[in-house]
Design a protein around this motif. Structure first.
Motif, PDB file in Angstrom:
ATOM      1  N   MET A   1      14.656  22.809  12.652  1.00  0.00           N
ATOM      2  CA  MET A   1      15.400  22.387  13.678  1.00  0.00           C
ATOM      3  C   MET A   1      15.745  23.589  14.456  1.00  0.00           C
ATOM      4  O   MET A   1      16.205  24.672  14.097  1.00  0.00           O
ATOM      5  CB  MET A   1      16.903  21.815  13.142  1.00  0.00           C
ATOM      6  N   LYS A  41      20.242  15.207  24.161  1.00  0.00           N
ATOM      7  CA  LYS A  41      19.523  15.272  22.963  1.00  0.00           C
ATOM      8  C   LYS A  41      18.339  14.633  22.758  1.00  0.00           C
ATOM      9  O   LYS A  41      17.242  14.850  22.649  1.00  0.00           O
ATOM     10  CB  LYS A  41      20.337  15.420  21.632  1.00  0.00           C
ATOM     11  N   SER A  42      18.250  13.326  23.293  1.00  0.00           N
ATOM     12  CA  SER A  42      17.353  12.278  23.234  1.00  0.00           C
ATOM     13  C   SER A  42      16.402  12.667  24.404  1.00  0.00           C
ATOM     14  O   SER A  42      14.968  12.740  24.026  1.00  0.00           O
ATOM     15  CB  SER A  42      17.891  11.073  23.634  1.00  0.00           C
ATOM     16  N   ILE A  44      15.931  15.607  25.421  1.00  0.00           N
ATOM     17  CA  ILE A  44      15.272  17.068  25.110  1.00  0.00           C
ATOM     18  C   ILE A  44      14.090  16.640  23.836  1.00  0.00           C
ATOM     19  O   ILE A  44      13.082  17.015  24.204  1.00  0.00           O
ATOM     20  CB  ILE A  44      16.177  17.943  24.206  1.00  0.00           C
ATOM     21  N   ARG A  45      14.414  15.746  23.208  1.00  0.00           N
ATOM     22  CA  ARG A  45      13.221  15.427  22.205  1.00  0.00           C
ATOM     23  C   ARG A  45      11.997  14.728  22.992  1.00  0.00           C
ATOM     24  O   ARG A  45      10.935  15.105  22.442  1.00  0.00           O
ATOM     25  CB  ARG A  45      13.781  14.407  21.316  1.00  0.00           C
ATOM     26  N   PHE A  46      12.506  13.662  23.924  1.00  0.00           N
ATOM     27  CA  PHE A  46      11.307  13.177  24.500  1.00  0.00           C
ATOM     28  C   PHE A  46      10.457  14.427  25.415  1.00  0.00           C
ATOM     29  O   PHE A  46       9.427  14.028  25.659  1.00  0.00           O
ATOM     30  CB  PHE A  46      12.001  12.216  25.689  1.00  0.00           C
ATOM     31  N   HIS A  47      11.176  15.082  26.076  1.00  0.00           N
ATOM     32  CA  HIS A  47      10.751  16.260  26.922  1.00  0.00           C
ATOM     33  C   HIS A  47       9.659  17.158  25.994  1.00  0.00           C
ATOM     34  O   HIS A  47       8.590  17.417  26.265  1.00  0.00           O
ATOM     35  CB  HIS A  47      11.676  17.197  27.338  1.00  0.00           C
ATOM     36  N   ILE A  48      10.057  17.357  24.943  1.00  0.00           N
ATOM     37  CA  ILE A  48       9.344  18.341  23.897  1.00  0.00           C
ATOM     38  C   ILE A  48       8.057  17.054  23.378  1.00  0.00           C
ATOM     39  O   ILE A  48       6.978  17.735  23.358  1.00  0.00           O
ATOM     40  CB  ILE A  48       9.944  18.607  22.416  1.00  0.00           C
ATOM     41  N   GLU A  49       8.170  16.012  23.035  1.00  0.00           N
ATOM     42  CA  GLU A  49       7.288  15.135  22.790  1.00  0.00           C
ATOM     43  C   GLU A  49       6.141  14.933  24.229  1.00  0.00           C
ATOM     44  O   GLU A  49       5.076  15.002  23.605  1.00  0.00           O
ATOM     45  CB  GLU A  49       7.890  13.823  22.462  1.00  0.00           C
ATOM     46  N   ALA A  53       6.142  21.708  22.327  1.00  0.00           N
ATOM     47  CA  ALA A  53       7.097  22.726  21.724  1.00  0.00           C
ATOM     48  C   ALA A  53       7.167  23.818  22.535  1.00  0.00           C
ATOM     49  O   ALA A  53       8.320  24.489  22.405  1.00  0.00           O
ATOM     50  CB  ALA A  53       7.185  22.861  20.477  1.00  0.00           C
TER      51      ALA A  53
END
Length: 74
Positions: A1, A41-42, A44-49, A53
């Motif tokens: 994390m 936060k959602s 950010i996760r989508f952006h990383i996917e 990373a």
């Protein structure tokens, strides 16, 4: 994390949240502080996917963030 610094702004029609120190543009919104934080936060996760990373690898890293208010002559 990984810990990410997030700015949450309160506007008359709701809240807007965005992370500091990510490559690219990521924004969340909501009717409450909690909703905007969950939305960003959602996002950010989508952006990383979507982009990998390495979007988290900014140089130099942001160590601290402050909010200041200052008068400006106009």
């Amino acid at each position: 994390m990984r810990q990410v610094k997030i700015v949450v702004e309160k506007h008359p029609d709701g809240y807007v949240a965005y992370p500091l120190g990510l490559k690219g543009v990521v924004v969340g919104e909501g009717d409450t502080y909690e909703e905007s934080l969950a939305d960003v936060k959602s996002a950010i996760r989508f952006h990383i996917e979507s982009f990998g990373a390495d979007v988290l690898d900014v140089d130099p890293p942001i160590l601290e963030a402050f909010v200041a208010e200052a008068g400006v002559d106009v």
